[in-house]
Design a protein around this motif. Structure first.
Motif, PDB file in Angstrom:
ATOM      1  N   LEU A  47       0.659  -1.209   0.099  1.00 27.00           N
ATOM      2  CA  LEU A  47       0.010   0.015  -0.078  1.00 27.00           C
ATOM      3  C   LEU A  47       0.819   1.347  -0.015  1.00 27.00           C
ATOM      4  O   LEU A  47       0.641   2.284  -0.648  1.00 27.00           O
ATOM      5  N   LEU A  48       2.026   1.458   0.845  1.00 26.47           N
ATOM      6  CA  LEU A  48       2.870   2.423   0.788  1.00 26.47           C
ATOM      7  C   LEU A  48       3.589   2.565  -0.605  1.00 26.47           C
ATOM      8  O   LEU A  48       3.710   3.702  -0.950  1.00 26.47           O
ATOM      9  N   GLU A  50       2.168   1.709  -3.298  1.00 29.05           N
ATOM     10  CA  GLU A  50       1.393   2.309  -4.284  1.00 29.05           C
ATOM     11  C   GLU A  50       1.113   3.719  -4.440  1.00 29.05           C
ATOM     12  O   GLU A  50       0.580   4.306  -5.171  1.00 29.05           O
ATOM     13  N   ARG A  51       1.394   4.365  -3.257  1.00 27.48           N
ATOM     14  CA  ARG A  51       1.194   5.801  -3.014  1.00 27.48           C
ATOM     15  C   ARG A  51       2.028   6.753  -4.043  1.00 27.48           C
ATOM     16  O   ARG A  51       1.809   7.722  -4.500  1.00 27.48           O
ATOM     17  N   ASP A  52       3.162   5.826  -4.380  1.00 23.65           N
ATOM     18  CA  ASP A  52       4.144   6.434  -5.378  1.00 23.65           C
ATOM     19  C   ASP A  52       4.696   8.033  -4.890  1.00 23.65           C
ATOM     20  O   ASP A  52       4.853   8.763  -5.677  1.00 23.65           O
ATOM     21  N   THR A  53       4.855   7.883  -3.613  1.00 24.50           N
ATOM     22  CA  THR A  53       5.513   9.233  -2.932  1.00 24.50           C
ATOM     23  C   THR A  53       6.621   8.532  -2.272  1.00 24.50           C
ATOM     24  O   THR A  53       7.137   7.390  -1.981  1.00 24.50           O
ATOM     25  N   ILE A  55       9.233   7.387   0.383  1.00 28.41           N
ATOM     26  CA  ILE A  55       9.037   6.424   1.474  1.00 28.41           C
ATOM     27  C   ILE A  55       9.824   7.089   2.807  1.00 28.41           C
ATOM     28  O   ILE A  55      11.084   7.408   2.641  1.00 28.41           O
ATOM     29  N   ASP A  59       7.366   5.515   7.553  1.00 31.79           N
ATOM     30  CA  ASP A  59       6.936   4.448   6.892  1.00 31.79           C
ATOM     31  C   ASP A  59       7.655   3.089   7.222  1.00 31.79           C
ATOM     32  O   ASP A  59       6.782   1.981   7.548  1.00 31.79           O
TER      33      ASP A  59
END
Length: 181
Positions: A47-48, A50-53, A55, A59
């Motif tokens: 899920l982290l 998939e945020r494509d931001t 890390i 996190d």
């Protein structure tokens, strides 16, 4: 009339507390619980990712709190007495007897491996990563990593006090304890 003994014995000395903690830390999680914790950590990592931001260390810490560490008896150089095993896993590829293998932890949690490598590459672009060793809830003994091939990067996560890391790049022998001086 004599008072009944307390139900829970109070530990007075820190040696007893340390001994109990070391026993608890080296006790393996039941296999079903460990696998479920790894599954949860891997799903959270997915899920982290998939945020494509970026890390963040927060996190990574959050995912590590979910992780079900194995009770590793093979890391004798880092295992502090009286422990006989440490909570530790390796994600990535390791070389054994001249052959490269993908670790079981990587097969069980590929998103966790991706998350850790992305975190590292965001901070050290182009850093060569073959494996990531994750350790939990213990202070390793003074040692020099002898099996590493290539450069190492170290990052501590979580809320803790103490700890000391010495760069022994110029180590040429002698008592290992002298490195920390």
């Amino acid at each position: 009339v004599e008072a009944p003994p307390p139900k829970h014995r109070r530990l007075e000395d820190t040696a007893s507390v340390a001994s109990l903690l070391s026993k608890a830390q080296s006790m393996p999680l039941p296999d079903g619980i460990r696998k479920e914790r790894i599954r949860r950590a891997d799903e959270l990592a997915r899920l982290l990712l998939e945020r494509d931001t970026e890390i963040t260390s927060h996190d990574v810490t959050t995912v590590l709190h979910q992780w079900g560490f194995s009770s590793n008896t093979h890391r004798t150089a880092v295992t502090p007495p009286p422990m006989t095993a440490v909570p530790s896993d390796t994600l990535g590829a390791v070389r054994m007897k001249g052959r490269w293998f993908v670790t079981d932890a990587t097969r069980q949690a590929p998103n966790m491996a991706r998350l850790l490598v992305r975190y590292l590459h965001q901070r050290l672009p182009g850093f060569p990563v073959k494996a990531v060793c994750i350790n939990g809830m213990y202070c390793c003994r003074l040692h020099i990593d002898g099996a590493n091939t290539g450069p190492s990067a170290i990052q501590a996560f979580g809320d803790f006090e103490g700890g000391y890391l010495s760069d022994a790049y110029a180590y040429t022998g002698g008592p290992l304890e002298a490195i920390g001086d």
